[in-house]
Write a protein that holds these residues in place. Structure first.
Motif, PDB file in Angstrom:
ATOM      1  N   MET A 153       0.825  -1.205   0.000  1.00  0.00           N
ATOM      2  CA  MET A 153       0.000   0.000   0.000  1.00  0.00           C
ATOM      3  C   MET A 153       0.860   1.256   0.000  1.00  0.00           C
ATOM      4  N   ALA A 154       1.956   1.232   0.748  1.00  0.00           N
ATOM      5  CA  ALA A 154       2.862   2.389   0.764  1.00  0.00           C
ATOM      6  C   ALA A 154       3.460   2.617  -0.616  1.00  0.00           C
ATOM      7  N   CYS A 155       3.835   1.535  -1.283  1.00  0.00           N
ATOM      8  CA  CYS A 155       4.419   1.630  -2.626  1.00  0.00           C
ATOM      9  C   CYS A 155       3.416   2.189  -3.623  1.00  0.00           C
ATOM     10  N   VAL A 156       2.178   1.698  -3.565  1.00  0.00           N
ATOM     11  CA  VAL A 156       1.144   2.176  -4.480  1.00  0.00           C
ATOM     12  C   VAL A 156       0.927   3.681  -4.300  1.00  0.00           C
ATOM     13  N   CYS A 157       0.842   4.124  -3.054  1.00  0.00           N
ATOM     14  CA  CYS A 157       0.646   5.554  -2.782  1.00  0.00           C
ATOM     15  C   CYS A 157       1.823   6.378  -3.284  1.00  0.00           C
ATOM     16  N   ARG A 158       3.056   5.896  -3.013  1.00  0.00           N
ATOM     17  CA  ARG A 158       4.244   6.646  -3.456  1.00  0.00           C
ATOM     18  C   ARG A 158       4.273   6.778  -4.970  1.00  0.00           C
ATOM     19  N   VAL A 159       4.008   5.693  -5.676  1.00  0.00           N
ATOM     20  CA  VAL A 159       4.024   5.727  -7.143  1.00  0.00           C
ATOM     21  C   VAL A 159       2.965   6.691  -7.671  1.00  0.00           C
ATOM     22  N   MET A 160       1.791   6.687  -7.061  1.00  0.00           N
ATOM     23  CA  MET A 160       0.728   7.594  -7.492  1.00  0.00           C
ATOM     24  C   MET A 160       1.120   9.058  -7.281  1.00  0.00           C
ATOM     25  N   LEU A 161       1.870   9.309  -6.213  1.00  0.00           N
ATOM     26  CA  LEU A 161       2.240  10.681  -5.884  1.00  0.00           C
ATOM     27  C   LEU A 161       3.415  11.198  -6.708  1.00  0.00           C
ATOM     28  N   GLU A 162       4.319  10.312  -7.100  1.00  0.00           N
ATOM     29  CA  GLU A 162       5.521  10.784  -7.773  1.00  0.00           C
ATOM     30  C   GLU A 162       5.502  10.610  -9.287  1.00  0.00           C
ATOM     31  N   THR A 163       4.515   9.885  -9.826  1.00  0.00           N
ATOM     32  CA  THR A 163       4.461   9.627 -11.266  1.00  0.00           C
ATOM     33  C   THR A 163       3.538  10.635 -11.952  1.00  0.00           C
ATOM     34  N   PRO A 164       4.041  11.410 -12.901  1.00  0.00           N
ATOM     35  CA  PRO A 164       3.236  12.471 -13.532  1.00  0.00           C
ATOM     36  C   PRO A 164       1.913  11.986 -14.128  1.00  0.00           C
ATOM     37  N   GLU A 165       1.926  10.809 -14.775  1.00  0.00           N
ATOM     38  CA  GLU A 165       0.683  10.351 -15.412  1.00  0.00           C
ATOM     39  C   GLU A 165      -0.403  10.006 -14.408  1.00  0.00           C
ATOM     40  N   TYR A 166       0.015   9.663 -13.159  1.00  0.00           N
ATOM     41  CA  TYR A 166      -0.989   9.448 -12.112  1.00  0.00           C
ATOM     42  C   TYR A 166      -1.393  10.783 -11.492  1.00  0.00           C
ATOM     43  N   ARG A 167      -0.400  11.627 -11.228  1.00  0.00           N
ATOM     44  CA  ARG A 167      -0.688  12.887 -10.547  1.00  0.00           C
ATOM     45  C   ARG A 167      -1.615  13.778 -11.360  1.00  0.00           C
ATOM     46  N   CYS A 168      -1.527  13.708 -12.683  1.00  0.00           N
ATOM     47  CA  CYS A 168      -2.380  14.570 -13.507  1.00  0.00           C
ATOM     48  C   CYS A 168      -3.850  14.184 -13.378  1.00  0.00           C
ATOM     49  N   ARG A 169      -4.127  12.971 -12.848  1.00  0.00           N
ATOM     50  CA  ARG A 169      -5.507  12.554 -12.657  1.00  0.00           C
ATOM     51  C   ARG A 169      -6.111  13.101 -11.366  1.00  0.00           C
ATOM     52  N   PHE A 170      -5.260  13.587 -10.468  1.00  0.00           N
ATOM     53  CA  PHE A 170      -5.773  14.136  -9.215  1.00  0.00           C
ATOM     54  C   PHE A 170      -6.481  15.451  -9.505  1.00  0.00           C
ATOM     55  N   THR A 171      -7.739  15.511  -9.147  1.00  0.00           N
ATOM     56  CA  THR A 171      -8.533  16.694  -9.474  1.00  0.00           C
ATOM     57  C   THR A 171      -8.319  17.835  -8.492  1.00  0.00           C
ATOM     58  N   ASN A 172      -7.845  17.535  -7.287  1.00  0.00           N
ATOM     59  CA  ASN A 172      -7.610  18.600  -6.315  1.00  0.00           C
ATOM     60  C   ASN A 172      -6.567  18.163  -5.289  1.00  0.00           C
ATOM     61  N   THR A 173      -6.182  19.103  -4.450  1.00  0.00           N
ATOM     62  CA  THR A 173      -5.146  18.825  -3.453  1.00  0.00           C
ATOM     63  C   THR A 173      -5.637  17.845  -2.394  1.00  0.00           C
ATOM     64  N   ASP A 174      -6.949  17.735  -2.190  1.00  0.00           N
ATOM     65  CA  ASP A 174      -7.467  16.800  -1.196  1.00  0.00           C
ATOM     66  C   ASP A 174      -7.101  15.361  -1.546  1.00  0.00           C
ATOM     67  N   THR A 175      -7.108  15.045  -2.843  1.00  0.00           N
ATOM     68  CA  THR A 175      -6.741  13.694  -3.269  1.00  0.00           C
ATOM     69  C   THR A 175      -5.270  13.427  -2.987  1.00  0.00           C
ATOM     70  N   MET A 176      -4.432  14.430  -3.246  1.00  0.00           N
ATOM     71  CA  MET A 176      -3.003  14.303  -2.938  1.00  0.00           C
ATOM     72  C   MET A 176      -2.804  14.059  -1.452  1.00  0.00           C
ATOM     73  N   LEU A 177      -3.505  14.843  -0.648  1.00  0.00           N
ATOM     74  CA  LEU A 177      -3.354  14.736   0.796  1.00  0.00           C
ATOM     75  C   LEU A 177      -3.850  13.385   1.298  1.00  0.00           C
ATOM     76  N   PHE A 178      -4.914  12.891   0.680  1.00  0.00           N
ATOM     77  CA  PHE A 178      -5.434  11.565   1.029  1.00  0.00           C
ATOM     78  C   PHE A 178      -4.349  10.507   0.813  1.00  0.00           C
ATOM     79  N   CYS A 179      -3.708  10.521  -0.349  1.00  0.00           N
ATOM     80  CA  CYS A 179      -2.655   9.541  -0.655  1.00  0.00           C
ATOM     81  C   CYS A 179      -1.476   9.668   0.302  1.00  0.00           C
ATOM     82  N   MET A 180      -1.111  10.900   0.630  1.00  0.00           N
ATOM     83  CA  MET A 180       0.026  11.108   1.529  1.00  0.00           C
ATOM     84  C   MET A 180      -0.281  10.597   2.929  1.00  0.00           C
TER      85      MET A 180
END
Length: 250
Positions: A153-180
């Motif tokens: 789960m930690a790996c999945v969250c890290r990849v989502m946060l650091e990979t541009p193609e995943y990050r561009c899908r985040f619609t707002n900062t709340d989603t980023m904060l959720f993953c963190m």
């Protein structure tokens, strides 16, 4: 005057009681989720793929836990108000007086709540204890099944946060904060149950990558999460932790 102040504090104490009781429900829920996500015959990644709804619930619990504890740490009035309540109730008891408020939170409940809110991160402490208890009570279940679930789960969250193609899908900062928050939560649980913790070279969590992801965000949004890694983990100051990781968290 004293009665007036107590009447103002009582609704707050009742709310603190509800959160304390909710922490007990979260403890039971977490242990049930861990059982579902680690039981044979599937590997952790298979579990997370097959049981996505349960994995999401696990993530939601961690998100709430980190959110609650961040608010608690920045509101010292919580403990001050509760201490005032306990002193007043004790004083009235000595004077053979019993206020209606005591029916809401009696002395025994107040003692349990006091221990809970004395923790810097009470919800996270509850979940850490629950995870540790789950591992100790399920001796036939390899500990790797639990730690691999958390590290995945930690790996999945890290990849989502650091990979541009995943990050561009985040619609707002709340989603980023959720993953963190989820990432930090599973790191802390992993560190509590793994024999050498999350910071050792043999850890299955890329701690440098996780910390870097956090530090790449605005400091005001992640300082509480970095503090959680600094002060609520068990193995950060072990000899097995590299100087580089310690430096990253300074």
């Amino acid at each position: 005057m004293q009665l007036k102040l107590l009447l103002q504090v009582c609704p707050l104490v009742a709310k603190l009681k509800r959160f304390y009781e909710f922490s007990l429900r979260l403890e039971n829920a977490l242990r049930s989720l861990l059982e579902a996500l680690t039981s044979p015959p599937y590997a952790p990644m298979q579990h997370l793929e097959r049981e996505q709804a349960l994995a999401k619930q696990f993530a939601e619990i961690l998100h709430f836990t980190l959110s609650f504890d961040e608010l608690k740490m920045t509101n010292p009035a919580i403990q001050n108000d509760f201490s005032y309540y306990r002193r007043t109730i004790s004083r009235n008891r000595l004077n053979n007086q019993q206020l209606e408020a005591e029916n809401e939170v009696n002395n025994e409940m107040a003692n349990r709540m006091s221990l809970f809110y004395a923790e810097a991160t009470p919800m996270l402490k509850t979940l850490s204890n629950a995870t540790t208890k789950f591992v100790s009570e399920n001796k036939t279940l390899p500990i790797e099944d639990t730690t691999d679930c958390l590290s995945t789960m930690a790996c999945v969250c890290r990849v989502m946060l650091e990979t541009p193609e995943y990050r561009c899908r985040f619609t707002n900062t709340d989603t980023m904060l959720f993953c963190m928050r989820v990432m930090v939560g599973v790191i802390i649980l992993y560190d509590h149950v793994h024999p050498v913790g999350a910071f050792a070279k043999t850890s299955k969590i890329d701690m440098k990558g996780c910390i870097k992801v956090l530090k790449d965000q605005p400091s005001n949004s992640v300082e509480g999460l970095l503090n959680a890694l600094r002060y609520t983990t068990r193995h950060l100051n072990d000899d097995s932790t590299s100087k580089q990781i310690r430096a990253l968290l300074q």
